[in-house]
Write a protein that holds these residues in place. Structure first.
Motif, PDB file in Angstrom:
ATOM      1  N   THR A  93       2.773  -0.359  -9.924  1.00 35.41           N
ATOM      2  CA  THR A  93       1.637  -0.289  -8.996  1.00 35.41           C
ATOM      3  C   THR A  93       0.472  -1.142  -9.486  1.00 35.41           C
ATOM      4  N   ASP A 133       0.819  -1.215   0.000  1.00 33.15           N
ATOM      5  CA  ASP A 133       0.000   0.000   0.000  1.00 33.15           C
ATOM      6  C   ASP A 133       0.853   1.265   0.000  1.00 33.15           C
ATOM      7  N   GLN A 174       2.121   5.528  -7.700  1.00 30.48           N
ATOM      8  CA  GLN A 174       0.977   5.583  -8.607  1.00 30.48           C
ATOM      9  C   GLN A 174       0.862   6.954  -9.260  1.00 30.48           C
ATOM     10  N   ARG A 203      -1.107  -4.441  -7.440  1.00 35.35           N
ATOM     11  CA  ARG A 203      -2.540  -4.624  -7.162  1.00 35.35           C
ATOM     12  C   ARG A 203      -3.076  -5.907  -7.780  1.00 35.35           C
ATOM     13  N   VAL A 206       2.409   1.663  -3.542  1.00 36.56           N
ATOM     14  CA  VAL A 206       1.388   2.074  -4.508  1.00 36.56           C
ATOM     15  C   VAL A 206       1.074   3.557  -4.327  1.00 36.56           C
ATOM     16  N   GLU A 207       0.885   3.992  -3.103  1.00 33.31           N
ATOM     17  CA  GLU A 207       0.591   5.402  -2.827  1.00 33.31           C
ATOM     18  C   GLU A 207       1.727   6.308  -3.318  1.00 33.31           C
ATOM     19  N   ASP A 233       4.775   3.444 -12.346  1.00 31.36           N
ATOM     20  CA  ASP A 233       3.314   3.454 -12.349  1.00 31.36           C
ATOM     21  C   ASP A 233       2.778   2.070 -12.727  1.00 31.36           C
TER      22      ASP A 233
END
Length: 88
Positions: A76, A53, A60, A80, A56-57, A73
């Motif tokens: 990410t 998480d 992204q 997921r 990704v934050e 990017d």
């Protein structure tokens, strides 16, 4: 361990190999085929052991030149997708 080979779109890398912890919360390993070799090896080292998480934050929406995406990017999206395998 959760393994995924992800084919990125719109970037120079041809494949992203992702390994997550059994519960899908942490990144065990990331490797890229193609792309900017030194930079992508560095990304793999920097994200290893980190929570999915958080990475990704952080990554992204990152872009590369005029592209609307980047290898980071695309990573990410791969993370997921790998997490989705845990929930399936």
């Amino acid at each position: 361990m959760i393994d995924l080979d992800f084919k990125p779109r719109g970037v120079c890398a041809r494949m992203i190999h992702v390994e997550l912890s059994d519960d899908g919360s942490a990144i065990e390993n990331v490797a890229f085929d193609g792309g900017c070799n030194g930079n992508l090896k560095a990304i793999g080292r920097l994200v290893a052991g980190q929570p999915v998480d958080s990475i990704v934050e952080l990554l992204q929406g990152n872009t590369c030149g005029p592209r609307k995406t980047s290898c980071a990017d695309q990573l990410t999206l791969a993370l997921r997708e790998a997490q989705a395998k845990v929930r399936a």
